[in-house]
Design a protein around this motif. Structure first.
Motif, short mmCIF file in Angstrom:
data_model
loop_
_atom_site.label_atom_id
_atom_site.label_comp_id
_atom_site.label_asym_id
_atom_site.label_seq_id
_atom_site.Cartn_x
_atom_site.Cartn_y
_atom_site.Cartn_z
N LEU A 93 42.81 38.23 25.99
CA LEU A 93 42.94 39.68 26.09
C LEU A 93 44.01 40.07 27.11
O LEU A 93 44.77 41.03 26.91
CB LEU A 93 41.61 40.33 26.48
N SER A 94 44.07 39.32 28.22
CA SER A 94 45.03 39.64 29.28
C SER A 94 46.42 39.11 28.98
O SER A 94 47.42 39.64 29.48
CB SER A 94 44.56 39.06 30.62
N GLY A 95 46.50 38.05 28.16
CA GLY A 95 47.79 37.43 27.90
C GLY A 95 48.33 36.66 29.08
O GLY A 95 49.54 36.37 29.15
N ASP A 96 47.46 36.33 30.06
CA ASP A 96 47.90 35.59 31.23
C ASP A 96 48.31 34.17 30.82
O ASP A 96 47.48 33.38 30.36
CB ASP A 96 46.77 35.54 32.28
N SER B 150 48.72 36.57 37.83
CA SER B 150 49.19 37.96 37.89
C SER B 150 49.01 38.69 36.56
O SER B 150 48.83 39.91 36.52
CB SER B 150 50.65 38.00 38.31
N GLY B 151 49.04 37.94 35.44
CA GLY B 151 48.83 38.56 34.14
C GLY B 151 47.43 39.11 34.01
O GLY B 151 47.22 40.21 33.46
N LEU B 152 46.45 38.38 34.52
CA LEU B 152 45.06 38.83 34.49
C LEU B 152 44.89 40.04 35.41
O LEU B 152 44.23 41.02 35.05
CB LEU B 152 44.12 37.70 34.93
N ALA B 153 45.52 39.97 36.59
CA ALA B 153 45.44 41.09 37.53
C ALA B 153 46.00 42.37 36.91
O ALA B 153 45.40 43.44 37.02
CB ALA B 153 46.20 40.75 38.82
N ALA B 154 47.17 42.24 36.25
CA ALA B 154 47.78 43.42 35.62
C ALA B 154 46.92 43.97 34.50
O ALA B 154 46.79 45.20 34.33
CB ALA B 154 49.17 43.04 35.08
N TYR B 155 46.28 43.07 33.73
CA TYR B 155 45.41 43.51 32.63
C TYR B 155 44.20 44.28 33.15
O TYR B 155 43.84 45.34 32.62
CB TYR B 155 44.94 42.29 31.83
N LEU B 156 43.56 43.77 34.21
CA LEU B 156 42.38 44.44 34.75
C LEU B 156 42.74 45.82 35.29
O LEU B 156 42.00 46.78 35.10
CB LEU B 156 41.74 43.57 35.85
N GLU B 157 43.88 45.92 35.97
CA GLU B 157 44.31 47.22 36.48
C GLU B 157 44.67 48.16 35.33
O GLU B 157 44.35 49.36 35.37
CB GLU B 157 45.51 47.05 37.42
N ARG B 158 45.31 47.63 34.31
CA ARG B 158 45.66 48.45 33.15
C ARG B 158 44.41 48.96 32.44
O ARG B 158 44.33 50.13 32.03
CB ARG B 158 46.51 47.61 32.19
N THR B 159 43.40 48.10 32.34
CA THR B 159 42.13 48.49 31.72
C THR B 159 41.46 49.61 32.51
O THR B 159 40.95 50.58 31.94
CB THR B 159 41.18 47.28 31.63
N ARG B 160 41.51 49.48 33.84
CA ARG B 160 40.90 50.52 34.70
C ARG B 160 41.60 51.86 34.51
O ARG B 160 40.95 52.90 34.36
CB ARG B 160 40.98 50.09 36.17
N GLN B 161 42.92 51.83 34.51
CA GLN B 161 43.68 53.07 34.38
C GLN B 161 43.47 53.71 33.01
O GLN B 161 43.32 54.94 32.90
CB GLN B 161 45.17 52.79 34.62
N ALA C 182 31.24 52.73 37.78
CA ALA C 182 31.77 52.96 36.42
C ALA C 182 33.08 52.20 36.22
O ALA C 182 33.33 51.64 35.14
CB ALA C 182 31.98 54.45 36.19
N GLU C 183 33.92 52.16 37.24
CA GLU C 183 35.19 51.43 37.13
C GLU C 183 34.94 49.93 36.94
O GLU C 183 35.61 49.29 36.13
CB GLU C 183 36.04 51.68 38.37
N ARG C 184 33.99 49.39 37.69
CA ARG C 184 33.68 47.95 37.55
C ARG C 184 33.21 47.65 36.14
O ARG C 184 33.62 46.66 35.52
CB ARG C 184 32.63 47.53 38.58
N MET C 185 32.32 48.50 35.61
CA MET C 185 31.80 48.26 34.26
C MET C 185 32.88 48.45 33.21
O MET C 185 32.93 47.71 32.22
CB MET C 185 30.62 49.21 33.99
N ALA C 186 33.76 49.43 33.42
CA ALA C 186 34.82 49.68 32.45
C ALA C 186 35.80 48.52 32.38
O ALA C 186 36.33 48.19 31.30
CB ALA C 186 35.56 50.97 32.82
N ILE C 187 36.06 47.86 33.50
CA ILE C 187 36.96 46.71 33.54
C ILE C 187 36.35 45.53 32.79
O ILE C 187 37.03 44.83 32.04
CB ILE C 187 37.27 46.33 35.00
N ASN C 188 35.07 45.32 32.96
CA ASN C 188 34.41 44.17 32.34
C ASN C 188 34.01 44.40 30.89
O ASN C 188 33.89 43.45 30.12
CB ASN C 188 33.15 43.79 33.14
N ALA C 189 33.84 45.67 30.49
CA ALA C 189 33.29 45.98 29.16
C ALA C 189 34.08 45.37 28.00
O ALA C 189 33.47 44.86 27.05
CB ALA C 189 33.17 47.49 28.99
#
Length: 815
Positions: A598-601, A677-688, A720-727
């Motif tokens: 999903l992250s493409g890392d 860093s690819g995973l980090a960017a994906y998690l932040e992108r998901t949050r936003q 809510a942000e934590r759950m949204a990132i993991n969902a």
């Protein structure tokens, strides 16, 4: 002979001290909130209290009385009145304001007045109705001050003794029995002893015992000072009052008289009061009440309201429902699963098939409503017509773009679960019997060891008695120990963990509890659930979680501690029938594999494509050592970070789970995200994206909405942000396992294998089947292939969702 006069019909008026009830509920219940972040704990407590009052007291009229924000006449007389009280939390203020909607929905009139407290409004109403011989008044409050309003049997106080469930009714005789004097002398009592909760000073140096003695022998404060002026000191000394007390009284007459005034409830508040023209039941509109409760996400209170209005007493479980963080009214053990006996039955005139489909739709629209029942469906659609509700759900399903998940994943799964539950899994009673004998013996031994270490015998299963032993007798303490909602010192596991090294008794309690839980939840609980063929038919709820995963009930087979030396033997009791084998197929590290594609890392993808040990490889990269030099502790820490990061774990939680300092946890956190860093960017992108859209989405398009992302309350928004990132990761995992079950079922149907292979269990990422012995190996290979191809590797950057099959005679020893 004269005919006797007809008996006067006595009506019952219940006066609610709204503020006192809300305050008690707020502190007695956890910090619940709706999906949108609106706090609801106190509102839930108020709602259940109302149901309790209607059920227990059967009132003809109900009236709510409120404080009004701002200074009262007592503040004008004494600026320090209640000065020591902390300002009410924003969460409580919001719920006090919202509570008026509940009373309005119930058709309950509300009375308040600027400058007066709720007690004064109560006192004024009692005074205005003093000549009504045909009216019994009951004041419902969590505040003992209102007891001064009691008059014989006509005016009583129904008060919260403890928490929200322990109630007691006081009439004049009960007050006399408790205090040694009548209700009218309660202000005198406070005038002498003071009241720290309201900052009423009283006479400094005179306590409750002395105040009771004075009132019992001399009467009111005015009568006490009359006696002081007329009688010699010997009269006071005769009843045990020392000269020091006599002097205190003489020196502080003004304080005593003034404190009595502060403690006295006013009966002249300028309110325009009148009893309602209609009785409470004549005026009530359940639809309005349910509309408010639906908005507050109180799911099962509607059924209790119906029960109460029909004159049926609330059950014990309804009176004292246990609260879950997810849903304060949810009680899964009491519900009938919508997945059991799907077809051929009706529920209140609706076929179970229609109900199951509607439940699926509602859950896909709002995943916070887990295991939806008919009442939830009707409340959502705001109708009593199920057909109308179905049409609304169909429209909402399309509006939420959930049609594909509904038709491709969830609908085809219904008959699979039906078949799984109908078959059930065979259990060897003897295995459980031997475990029971062994564990009960160990529990008895541990009980003796705990008593010896504590120096006393007590009920280890009683939190109250355990708390008294640990905190009072042994004086154990540590910084940061929390209390329960009711104010008692907590003995739950997370709190006892802080005391683990403080006394030998604490580790023994942990051992005792672990065995006791296994006995009560599984070893002793399963045998009575077995059918005549010794098969266990657990309930698998397709809509049982917010993430998309299924849940298991009666018993919850997903919670058997497979990695525990004590829990693992329980699985050995689950066995294959003669001529069959058990086949278990478990997805390996599925969450991390999903996170990778999903992250493409690129680095994470490379680890899985090369078939490396993901935790060892991550440790090698984060700690910058060759893979061969990664020691067990490095691998353990990498594992904590791997799973913690995708669950939205922050630095503080990482520190706690790693057992390290905050600085070191921060370094691990930074190094991990610098490397991946690819995973980090994906998690932040998901949050936003979730913050912008209000939902996050799985690989297959399952959406989960998070109203809490817009909450003004920081901890609600952060959760809510934590759950949204993991969902998306956890939800994709749920989609994969469900699709695998559907694909395997289709393979069995087409191959004519439905009488040779039976689905039995779905536990986390594992599927368990019962397979005829002679075809077990062949079927294992084919099911493994189907499970690994749920998502085409072309869509996962070559990451295979690897499945590990195992075959054997019992679930605990599969190889």
């Amino acid at each position: 002979m004269k005919a006797s006069a007809p008996a006067v019909k006595i009506s019952r008026l219940v006066l609610l001290d709204a503020h006192a009830i809300l305050h008690r509920a707020y502190h007695a219940l956890p910090d619940f909130a709706t999906a949108a972040g609106e706090p609801t704990g106190a509102l839930y407590g108020l709602s259940t209290m109302l149901l309790r009052i209607v059920s227990d007291l059967r009132p003809d009229y109900i009236i709510a009385c409120y404080d009004v924000k701002g200074p009262t006449h007592r503040h004008e007389a004494f600026k320090a009145y209640k000065a020591q009280r902390k300002q009410a939390e924003d969460d409580l203020i919001a719920q006090i304001n919202r509570s008026r909607d509940i009373f309005t929905a119930f058709g309950i009139p509300i009375y308040d007045r600027q400058g007066f407290e709720a007690d004064d409004i109560l006192g004024t109403i009692v005074e205005k109705l003093k000549d009504r011989a045909d009216l019994e008044i009951i004041i419902a409050s969590g505040d003992m001050d209102t007891m001064q309003l009691i008059e014989g049997e006509r005016v009583k106080v129904y008060t919260l003794k403890k928490g929200l469930n322990d109630m007691v009714m006081y009439d004049e005789a009960a007050v006399q029995a408790r205090y040694g004097f009548g209700p009218k002398m309660i202000p005198d009592y406070k005038g002498l002893s003071g009241d720290p909760s309201d900052n009423i000073p009283g006479v400094r140096g005179i306590g409750e015992k002395t105040a009771t003695t004075l009132l019992g022998h001399f009467g009111t404060i005015e009568q006490i000072y009359e006696a002081l002026a007329k009688e010699p000191p010997a009269v006071f000394e005769k009843v045990g009052l020392k000269p020091r007390i006599i002097q205190l009284l003489k020196d502080n007459q003004e304080e005593a008289e003034f404190s009595k005034i502060l403690a006295t409830i006013r009966r002249d508040a300028p309110i325009d009061f009148a009893l309602p023209e209609k009785t409470f039941k004549e005026n009530i509109d359940p639809a309005k009440i349910n509309a408010v409760w639906t908005g507050l996400e109180f799911r099962t209170l509607g059924a209790r309201l119906k029960q109460v209005l029909e004159g049926k007493p609330l059950t014990a479980s309804a009176k004292a429902a246990k609260i879950s963080a997810k849903d304060p009214t949810d009680s899964p053990q009491a519900k009938a699963s919508t997945n059991q006996s799907m077809f051929g039955e009706t529920v209140d005139g609706v076929s179970s098939e229609r109900l199951a489909k509607a439940s699926l739709m509602l859950w896909l629209i709002n995943s916070n409503i887990t295991d939806p029942q008919k009442e939830d469906i009707l409340n959502f659609a705001q109708t009593e017509d199920f057909a109308v509700a179905e049409k609304k759900l169909e429209a909402e399903l399309d509006r939420h773009q959930a049609r594909r998940v509904y038709e491709v994943i969830e609908l085809p799964l219904i008959p699979v679960i039906e078949r799984m539950q109908t078959r059930g899994i065979r259990v060897d009673r003897m295995v459980l019997a031997k475990l029971a004998e062994k564990y009960h013996a160990t529990v008895r031994e541990l009980e003796q060891q705990i008593w010896q270490a504590a120096g006393t015998e007590f009920n280890i299963n009683s939190p109250k008695q355990l708390g008294e032993v640990l905190f009072d007798k042994l004086s154990l303490t540590v910084k940061g120990l929390k209390k329960t909602a009711g104010g008692a010192r907590s003995t739950k596991e997370s709190e006892l963990e802080k005391l683990r090294d403080s006394h030998p008794v604490v580790p023994l309690i942990f051992e005792y509890r672990e065995r006791q839980k296994l006995l009560s939840t599984y070893i002793d609980a399963i045998p009575p659930l077995l059918d005549k063929d010794d098969r266990l038919h657990a309930r698998f709820v397709q809509t049982g979680t917010t993430t998309g995963r299924m849940s298991s009930q009666a018993p919850n087979l997903q919670n058997i501690p497979v990695h525990s030396e004590l829990g693992r033997p329980i699985r050995q009791a689950f066995v294959a029938a003669p001529g069959f084998k058990l086949l278990a197929l478990d997805y390996s590290q599925m969450e991390l594999r999903i996170a990778a594609f999903l992250s493409g890392d690129h680095k994470l993808i490379e680890i899985f494509r090369n078939g490396e040990d993901v935790h060892r490889s991550v440790a090698s990269r984060v700690f910058r050592v060759p893979p061969a030099e990664v020691d067990p502790e490095m691998r353990r820490r990498a594992k904590v970070i791997n799973f913690g990061i995708i669950y939205g774990m922050g630095v503080l939680a990482l520190k706690q789970n790693l057992g390290t300092s905050r600085e070191e946890a921060q370094r691990f956190y930074n190094d991990y995200f610098a490397e991946f860093s690819g995973l980090a960017a994906y998690l932040e992108r998901t949050r936003q994206e979730a913050a912008k859209r209000g939902y996050s989405e799985t690989f297959f398009g399952r959406r989960r909405y998070f109203d809490g992302l817009r909450s003004k309350i920081p901890y609600i928004r952060a959760a809510a942000e934590r759950m949204a990132i993991n969902a998306p990761i956890q939800g994709t995992e749920a989609d994969v396992i469900k699709l695998a079950m559907v694909h395997v079922a289709e393979y069995l149907r087409k191959g004519g294998l439905e009488k040779d292979v039976y689905p039995l269990l779905q536990v986390h990422d594992e599927l368990v089947y019962e397979v005829r012995e002679e075809i077990a190996e062949k079927v294992s290979v084919e099911i493994k292939r189907l499970m690994e191809s749920v998502i085409d590797p072309k869509d996962t950057a070559g990451v295979i969702l690897t499945v590990e099959p195992a075959i054997g005679d019992n679930w605990g020893e599969l190889k």
